[in-house]
Design an enzyme around this catalytic site. Structure first.
Site, PDB file in Angstrom:
ATOM      1  N   ASN A  93       0.870  -1.181   0.000  1.00  0.00           N
ATOM      2  CA  ASN A  93       0.000   0.000   0.000  1.00  0.00           C
ATOM      3  C   ASN A  93       0.907   1.230   0.000  1.00  0.00           C
ATOM      4  OD1 ASN A  93      -1.817   2.031   0.498  1.00  0.00           O
ATOM      5  ND2 ASN A  93      -2.305   1.389   2.588  1.00  0.00           N
TER       6      ASN A  93
ATOM      7  N   LYS B 163       0.180   4.247  -0.363  1.00  0.00           N
ATOM      8  CA  LYS B 163      -0.461   5.463   0.158  1.00  0.00           C
ATOM      9  C   LYS B 163      -0.177   6.625  -0.800  1.00  0.00           C
ATOM     10  CE  LYS B 163      -0.205   3.501   4.714  1.00  0.00           C
ATOM     11  NZ  LYS B 163      -0.186   3.667   6.139  1.00  0.00           N
TER      12      LYS B 163
ATOM     13  N   GLU C  27      -5.767  -4.408  10.776  1.00  0.00           N
ATOM     14  CA  GLU C  27      -4.728  -3.389  10.946  1.00  0.00           C
ATOM     15  C   GLU C  27      -5.019  -2.551  12.195  1.00  0.00           C
ATOM     16  OE1 GLU C  27      -2.624  -2.198   7.036  1.00  0.00           O
ATOM     17  OE2 GLU C  27      -4.465  -1.053   7.185  1.00  0.00           O
TER      18      GLU C  27
HETATM   19  P1  PGA Z   1       2.579   0.534   7.692  1.00  0.00           P
HETATM   20  O1  PGA Z   1       1.170   0.776   6.998  1.00  0.00           O
HETATM   21  O2  PGA Z   1       3.123  -0.759   7.161  1.00  0.00           O
HETATM   22  O3  PGA Z   1       3.419   1.716   7.286  1.00  0.00           O
HETATM   23  O4  PGA Z   1       2.338   0.475   9.163  1.00  0.00           O
HETATM   24  C1  PGA Z   1       0.278  -0.281   6.779  1.00  0.00           C
HETATM   25  C2  PGA Z   1      -1.007   0.230   6.223  1.00  0.00           C
HETATM   26  O5  PGA Z   1      -1.425   1.334   6.607  1.00  0.00           O
HETATM   27  O6  PGA Z   1      -1.641  -0.413   5.373  1.00  0.00           O
END
Ligand code: PGA
Length: 258
Positions: free
Chosen positions: A18, A20, A176
């Protein structure tokens, strides 16, 4: 059959990157090509890998995925297929752009855009109708965890976010914990396993035993190459949803290498 054996037989492990709101056009091509190259030799069907870039980078990432088994995904979608929804993207368009998956109900959207379970359910339904697989995200806040409400919160989110058309071949669930995302903090493995087992138990009620055993439940929240190995071995953890560690070839690919 033992739990880990059941997983091997029924549930292909899934690793989802992901990105983002990160990356630009040229970087996205380079990052994807690096991941493709790294996994070119991966044993067929041993892992399913998905990359979810920001919307405008979907074509560029798709271009870099040509000839690869790695799949394309998006980070959100609207529930409707067409219409006057300025700034939104429909499940059909995502499908048309080559996506197989779409993340829905990520806590960053639940918080920033006040998305409720019923919206997430509608988006998931829209995705399934467009032949796109929703990855439905669930997670408790730190306050909810500290007051011992994790299992109740997660089960309620699941019940209210999963559409009746969901099954093990068209839907993935992602656990999550909100407080673990991007924080470097991860629940104890036994705690993660407990939540995943409870999600599966709820799926038995919502779907049925057959579908529950086949539905993939992935973990997300500060997963990286240091903890990935241990977490991916838990009986009900069928993969990972990776944020920060999906932004370089080395950090993303070494999660599986371990
Ligand atoms: P992170 O994010 O691995 O940076 O904690 C995971 C997510 O938000 O899907």
């Amino acid at each position: 059959m033992k739990n880990t054996k059941i997983r091997e037989v029924y549930r292909q492990p899934l690793l989802v990157g992901n990105w983002k709101m990160n990356s630009l056009k040229r970087e996205s091509y380079a990052l994807t090509s690096g991941i493709v190259k790294y996994f070119a030799g991966i044993k067929e069907n041993s892992f399913e890998i998905v990359i979810c870039p920001p919307f405008p980078l979907l074509s560029e990432v798709k271009r870099a995925l040509i000839q690869s088994k790695i799949k394309l995904g998006a980070q959100d979608c609207h529930e409707a297929d067409f219409g006057a929804y300025t700034g939104d993207v429909s499940p059909s368009l995502l499908k048309n752009m080559g996506c197989k998956y779409v993340i829905v109900g990520h806590s960053e959207r639940r918080i920033a855009y006040k998305e409720k379970n019923m919206t997430i359910k509608a988006k998931s339904e829209g995705a399934i109708n467009a032949k796109l697989n929703p990855i439905i995200c669930l997670g408790e806040t730190l306050g909810q965890k500290e007051s011992g409400k994790t299992l109740n919160i997660i089960r309620a989110q699941l019940r209210e976010s999963i559409p009746s058309s969901a099954n093990s071949s068209n839907t993935v669930i992602a656990y999550e914990p909100v407080w673990a995302i991007g924080s470097g903090k991860v629940p104890r493995p036994a705690q993660i396993q407990k939540v995943h087992a409870s999600i599966r138990a709820e799926l038995k009620i919502l779907l049925n035993e057959f579908e529950a055993q086949r539905t993939r439940i992935i973990y997300g929240g500060s997963m990286n190459s240091n903890n990935g190995d241990e977490l991916l071995q838990l009986a009900d953890v069928d993969g990972g949803l990776i944020g920060s560690a999906s932004l370089t070839v080395k950090s993303f690919c070494s999660i599986i290498k371990n």
